[in-house]
Write a protein that holds these residues in place. Structure first.
Motif, PDB file in Angstrom:
ATOM      1  N   TYR A   3       0.838  -1.202   0.000  1.00 29.67           N
ATOM      2  CA  TYR A   3       0.000   0.000   0.000  1.00 29.67           C
ATOM      3  C   TYR A   3       0.873   1.252   0.000  1.00 29.67           C
TER       4      TYR A   3
ATOM      5  N   TYR B  16      -7.595   4.906   5.650  1.00 30.54           N
ATOM      6  CA  TYR B  16      -6.694   4.935   4.496  1.00 30.54           C
ATOM      7  C   TYR B  16      -6.013   6.297   4.359  1.00 30.54           C
TER       8      TYR B  16
ATOM      9  N   ASN C 185      -2.023   7.032   4.252  1.00 31.14           N
ATOM     10  CA  ASN C 185      -1.367   7.952   3.314  1.00 31.14           C
ATOM     11  C   ASN C 185      -0.416   8.900   4.037  1.00 31.14           C
TER      12      ASN C 185
END
Length: 368
Positions: free
Chosen positions: A18, A39, A43
């Motif tokens: 990821y 998510y 990031n």
């Protein structure tokens, strides 16, 4: 569903894949979103986010000012016992270490309290080693009663307790709890906690919830960075903060980023957290959970702490001593770890003012 179930949901997630696929635009979108998802937190914890630290820092301070104003709350720790029945690889208080140990009686606790109270700080954090059989509930309650004579707010950082025990402490004036999971990686947790009751991963993991159910006003969590892979630790600590904040609306929650400092026993971390990544993680937490307190302790050096004031923190310890008897210097014990910011409380408070912030000695009043 408990937080352990949340951990299990992410256990097989391919973090490295990821992170490798995160783009600059992904990071920028996450920085400026109003409500961030898990998510978005990923990031902001990704290597790509290091390209945007200045934006993250500015946004973090904007959010902090919006929700907390131009303040930094103060607290001071008081260690009252450093005996411990746990054998933890990384801790200076571990029972395996041959250190100078001290267990204060109530008169000694009161003498320390009087010395600390001269600084004017109304928030005190009471700490002990996890010495089962010596640090009893009655001992903690008696110590709290002494401290309540001198301080408006008393928080505790002691061995994990049962919900009913936290309730009894809350009834006599304890309003805060700090408990660090140390590491969210269950296998590594087992390896660094060699023996003692602290070896029970699940009992420790559920401690913040027991405190919230008991009605404690503020609860602080965090990993001990250095024990396990730092990005995963940061992520699970952020998830833990979100889980608690969403589930327990009557408590407020704080997160800290303690790093392993030199201590008796000479433990060397396998996963050190550098300053730049520290800033990245800290600002990511501010963007992810806008109403959470962020606490920076004297584990960090003075110049770094002064720098962090402008990046969204809300709480700082001042004038800290990590040895039992350290404020009166009457037969002080061995420190739990080395302090990095050795300024006096007065010097740190002046630095807060010099950096344009208002130091807060007392931010609430308990009504009987």
């Amino acid at each position: 569903m408990g937080f352990y179930d949340v951990i299990q949901q992410w256990k097989d997630f391919d973090f490295e894949r990821y992170f490798a696929e995160v783009t600059d635009n992904d990071v920028l979108d996450s920085i400026y979103k109003e409500k961030l998802t898990e998510y978005d937190l990923l990031n902001l914890l990704s290597p790509k986010a290091k390209n945007h630290l200045e934006r993250m820092a500015r946004r973090a301070q904007e959010i902090k000012t919006q929700h907390f104003g131009n303040i930094i709350s103060l607290y001071m720790p008081i260690y009252i016992s450093n005996f411990c029945t746990n054998n933890c690889a990384y801790c200076g208080f571990s029972k395996k270490n041959h250190i100078v140990r001290k267990h204060q009686n109530l008169e000694e606790i009161e003498e320390e309290a009087k010395e600390i109270a001269k600084q004017g700080v109304e928030h005190i954090l009471m700490l002990t080693g996890e010495a089962h059989g010596l640090v009893t509930l009655d001992y903690l309650k008696d110590a709290v009663k002494v401290l309540k004579k001198y301080f408006n707010s008393v928080s505790i950082e002691v061995m994990p307790l049962e919900e009913w025990e936290y309730k009894e402490l809350a009834d006599i004036g304890v309003d805060g709890l700090t408990v660090y999971q140390e590491t969210y990686d269950e296998e590594i947790y087992d390896k660094v906690h060699l023996s003692g009751k602290k070896k029970d991963y699940h009992f420790r993991l559920n401690t913040p919830e027991r405190g919230a159910k008991a009605g404690l006003r503020t609860i602080g969590i965090g990993p001990l960075f250095g024990l396990s892979e730092i990005k995963k630790e940061a992520f699970f600590a952020g998830l833990h903060l979100k889980y608690l904040t969403d589930k327990y609306l009557n408590s407020s929650f704080a997160i800290s980023l303690p790093r392993i400092n030199p201590a008796e026993g000479g433990f060397q971390p396998d996963h050190p957290l550098d300053d730049i990544t520290f800033v990245q993680f800290m600002t990511a937490y501010r963007l992810f959970q806008v109403k959470a307190d962020i606490n920076i302790s004297t584990r960090e050096i003075a110049s770094f702490r002064d720098h962090l004031m402008h990046m969204g923190i809300t709480k700082m310890s001042v004038g800290s001593k990590t040895d039992v008897g350290g404020y009166t210097e009457h037969d002080p014990s061995t420190c739990q770890f080395e302090i990095s910011d050795n300024r006096s409380a007065e010097e740190t408070i002046q630095a807060i003012r010099d950096n344009g912030f208002q130091p807060i000695y007392k931010d609430w009043q308990q009504i009987k």
